[in-house]
Scaffold this active site. Structure first.
Site, PDB file in Angstrom:
ATOM      1  N   HIS A   1     -15.448  22.099 -42.340  1.00 12.86           N
ATOM      2  CA  HIS A   1     -14.111  22.556 -42.716  1.00 12.86           C
ATOM      3  C   HIS A   1     -13.056  22.038 -41.743  1.00 12.86           C
ATOM      4  CE1 HIS A   1     -15.859  25.365 -45.663  1.00 12.86           C
ATOM      5  NE2 HIS A   1     -16.855  25.414 -44.789  1.00 12.86           N
TER       6      HIS A   1
ATOM      7  N   GLU B   1     -21.247   9.387 -19.775  1.00 14.80           N
ATOM      8  CA  GLU B   1     -21.296   9.060 -18.354  1.00 14.80           C
ATOM      9  C   GLU B   1     -22.350   8.000 -18.065  1.00 14.80           C
ATOM     10  OE1 GLU B   1     -20.256  11.788 -14.688  1.00 14.80           O
ATOM     11  OE2 GLU B   1     -22.346  12.136 -15.283  1.00 14.80           O
TER      12      GLU B   1
ATOM     13  N   LYS C   1     -12.475  11.750  -7.680  1.00 19.97           N
ATOM     14  CA  LYS C   1     -12.928  12.678  -6.637  1.00 19.97           C
ATOM     15  C   LYS C   1     -12.222  12.381  -5.312  1.00 19.97           C
ATOM     16  CE  LYS C   1     -17.636  13.432  -8.375  1.00 19.97           C
ATOM     17  NZ  LYS C   1     -19.078  13.277  -8.064  1.00 19.97           N
TER      18      LYS C   1
END
Length: 445
Positions: A307, A278, A420
């Site tokens: 793994h 960000e 937003k």
């Protein structure tokens, strides 16, 4: 104690992907120290959002948090209503250092099923709800607050107010006047501190106080990082790790894997991903020129991802810088016992789990280097509040230095704002009707 192991950046180990740090520091000394000076000089300007530098010095704010904790010894469950920077820092530190007996819960999404599960499981009489939003308009956080307030009020009547604590801007936004009108206890988010840099203020310290984190030691570690960030380039640890990122991004290594070798640090990469991505993913530089800069942070955990992701890290494209975090000492250790009939495992008999963990971290780092995959390590003497505070404040400084080196504003986030606004329009918020019509015309409704 925190130190850097930069040996796997050496071209003698990783070939053309690497570089010599001493030579790079000589070449970049003036540039790094200019970045340092610019950050320290601007920190008094609230518009620059560098308040996180001085927050660890605010001992009165910590005392207020600790007094509130002491006055509310009845709390058994503490619910954090926050998203992004309002939750990730406290989540990372509490997982690493939280001691209980208070149980900490994070509501950082609006998926209904987990919220309902929590509402059904908790006892409202023993629950404290902390709503965290600087503006008070964060849709996810405020939706959760509306649900929890109704839940508390249904169970406790007017007593619900003793079960809510607010963390918000000292003057702006809608939560501050609401808290005053309702008589709710409220803590401050300093105006010059952005969410992803807020773990050292009451956004982080309030929930951490309830799970027994040593806040004074944590903030002392942050102050140590501040001290190193004032040094000349040769001793300035965050400037040096920023230089590593800068140099390798120029070589096309635009993926940054953050991989602590500790289950207790399992949420630290989540916090780092937000901090890095960000802050540094920006379309334009400070001069307003389009640059489309930034590198992509990726989460991994050792030994688990040996793994899983390490296959890609070793044999995939040479586009990654891998940052490991490893410990020099265990807080506690456990011996691996010998078992008759399993003599093929005798190399483990009598050794300890921490020895195995350490061996795997060093082995993976070297195996990556053998594949010409640059990597470096933050080496922590032990996992305690002081060292974790030092590391997290270091990473904030690293991010700030990178912003300066790349000529961008590391403290805003314009790229998240349109999403937003679209959400407000889709939910019918007043004032967003034209945007709702625009979305409908584009087939989104």
């Amino acid at each position: 104690m925190l130190r850097l192991d930069l040996s796997n950046l050496d071209p003698r180990r990783v070939g053309a992907q690497g570089f010599g740090l001493d030579e790079a520091l000589r070449e970049e000394k003036k540039r790094l120290e200019a970045a340092r000076d610019a950050l320290w000089q601007r920190r008094g300007d609230a518009a620059e959002f560098l308040g996180w530098i001085d927050v660890p010095e605010d001992t009165e704010a910590v005392r207020n948090v600790l007094r509130y904790r002491q006055a509310n010894a009845w709390v058994e469950d503490f619910v954090v209503l926050g998203i992004g920077g309002s939750a990730l820092g406290a989540q990372a530190v509490s997982a690493a250092l939280g001691k209980g007996p208070v149980r900490l819960h994070f509501v950082d999404n609006v998926e209904p099923e987990p919220i309902l599960e929590l509402l059904r499981a908790l006892d409202p009489r023993k629950t404290l709800v902390n709503v965290i939003s600087k503006s008070g308009s964060t849709a996810e956080t405020m939706a959760a607050f509306l649900a929890f307030r109704r839940w508390l009020e249904d169970a406790l009547g007017a007593g619900w107010k003793e079960h809510v604590v607010v963390t918000t801007d000292p003057a702006k936004g809608i939560l501050r006047p609401y808290a005053q009108a309702e008589g709710l206890t409220a803590f401050e988010v300093p105006p010059a501190v952005g969410g992803r840099f807020s773990v050292t203020c009451p956004v982080g310290t309030l929930p951490l106080a309830f799970v027994g984190v040593d806040l004074e030691a944590f903030l002392a570690g942050c102050r140590k990082a501040n001290e190193t960030a004032q040094a000349d380039a040769e001793a300035n640890l965050p400037a040096q790790t920023a230089l590593v990122h800068d140099r390798l991004s120029r070589k096309g290594l635009n993926v940054n894997v953050f991989m602590p070798y500790s289950t207790r640090l399992r949420y630290l990469p989540d916090w780092f991903v937000q901090l890095h991505d960000e802050s540094l993913g920006k379309a334009v530089n400070r001069a307003g020129e389009e640059v489309r800069t930034g590198t992509t942070a990726v989460r991994a955990i050792g030994t688990t991802d040996q793994h899983a992701q390490v296959q890609l890290f070793r044999e995939g494209p040479h586009d990654k810088l891998i940052t490991l975090v490893r410990l020099e000492e265990a807080t506690e250790d456990l011996e691996i016992p010998a078992v008759a009939g399993l003599e093929a495992l005798d190399y483990l008999f009598g050794r300890s789990f921490f020895e195995l963990l350490s061996a795997e971290a060093k082995a993976t780092a070297h195996a990556l280097a053998k594949a010409q995959q640059p990597n470096f390590a933050f080496v922590l003497e032990r996992l305690d509040a002081y060292t974790l505070g030092w590391l997290m404040q270091h990473l904030m400084w690293q991010t700030a230095f990178l912003g300066e080196l790349w000529g961008i504003n590391a403290f805003d986030q314009p790229g998240v704002e349109l999403g937003k606004e679209y959400t407000y329009a889709l939910m019918g918020r007043k004032g967003y009707e034209p945007l709702a019509e625009e979305l409908k015309a584009e087939g989104v409704e």
